[in-house]
Design an enzyme around this catalytic site. Sequence first.
Site, mmCIF file in Angstrom:
data_model
loop_
_atom_site.group_PDB
_atom_site.id
_atom_site.type_symbol
_atom_site.label_atom_id
_atom_site.label_comp_id
_atom_site.label_asym_id
_atom_site.label_seq_id
_atom_site.Cartn_x
_atom_site.Cartn_y
_atom_site.Cartn_z
ATOM 1 N NE ARG A 88 -5.127 -8.139 -6.677
ATOM 2 C CZ ARG A 88 -6.106 -7.399 -7.193
ATOM 3 N NH1 ARG A 88 -6.085 -7.029 -8.454
ATOM 4 N NH2 ARG A 88 -7.122 -7.031 -6.442
ATOM 5 C CG HIS A 98 1.255 -6.853 3.089
ATOM 6 N ND1 HIS A 98 1.519 -5.551 2.721
ATOM 7 C CD2 HIS A 98 -0.091 -6.966 3.055
ATOM 8 C CE1 HIS A 98 0.382 -4.918 2.481
ATOM 9 N NE2 HIS A 98 -0.616 -5.763 2.680
ATOM 10 C CD GLU A 110 -2.747 -3.870 5.811
ATOM 11 O OE1 GLU A 110 -3.981 -4.020 5.801
ATOM 12 O OE2 GLU A 110 -2.010 -4.221 4.869
ATOM 13 C CG HIS A 117 -1.661 -1.261 1.413
ATOM 14 N ND1 HIS A 117 -2.630 -1.687 0.543
ATOM 15 C CD2 HIS A 117 -1.568 -2.214 2.375
ATOM 16 C CE1 HIS A 117 -3.116 -2.841 0.959
ATOM 17 N NE2 HIS A 117 -2.480 -3.187 2.066
#
Length: 322
Positions: free
Chosen positions: A199, A179, A121, A104
């Site tokens: 992605r 990740h 996150e 991200h």
Amino acid sequence: MNTLYPIKFTPIFKERLWGGTKLKDVLEKDSEGDLIGESWELSDVEGDVSVISNGSMAGKTLTEAIEMMGTDLLGRSVMDRFGKKFPILIKFIDAKQDLSIQLHPNDKLAQQRHNSFGKTEMWHVMQADPGSRLIVGFNKDVEKDEYVKHLEENTLLELLNYEEVDTGDTFFINTGKIHAIGAGILLAEIQQTSDVTYRVYDFNRRDKEGNTRELHTELALDAIDYEAKADFKVHYTKEKNVPNDMVSCPYFTTSYIDVSGELEHQLDRDSFTIYMCVDGEVEISVGDFKEIVKKGQTVLIPAAIAEVNLKADNAKILEVYI
């Protein structure tokens, strides 16, 4: 003020290519289908704004609640920083298959490219099948050209760091860190309010229409942190009936509370508080208002509430605030 009570929301279920049935089977959610990968518990993402399910504000959206309550809901410091946008997105995630390899962007890139927050996150593992693994970061420092070469040669997996996981394991994922959640893992996710994901590899999978999913190869190149940093595993204590520090970052602070018996808990902060129940069930009381929060459920405590009573035989909850 009759609107000051623990607020629950109707979950927003997301079908995913990699999803399964644990949200229904383990967390007893009213989700239909065999590919439900995510339950968005508390969301202010455009197009997916949560709706209140209890109390005097039932049927109103989170946006409407913020308009009505303002700083009483968010807290003055939160509102000064984020305006009327709720800054945290809360999810439960069921990965029956491996998720795509992704990352991200940080706040600066996300703002420039997508008019969005970045996406820092954290994950708290609630259940993991034997041998389940996460991908977090690289297994060595990597040069950009080396990364591109491995991507082109379909050997990216050779560069990635794998972590075997068990219930209670917790991970902090900085922006830029490559990740993926691995197959067999059910977890609670706390993140900035953002749905921006780059992605980069998806195991050449196809959806039910036979299409591969979009990759964001070029966008990701300047967003990736290519260093191998062991900064992701969260170590925390589990003392009963006190907040045990887990994560503290500019975007959220999270503590672990093992509730056994009854706890009068002071909320000495200029922020809303979120409770995610990750095991057992807890009764949360504010004055005469009582709400049962079971494993897999989430409740929002408005900032103007200064104290809550937590009561449980044996419940484990995550406490989240700004």
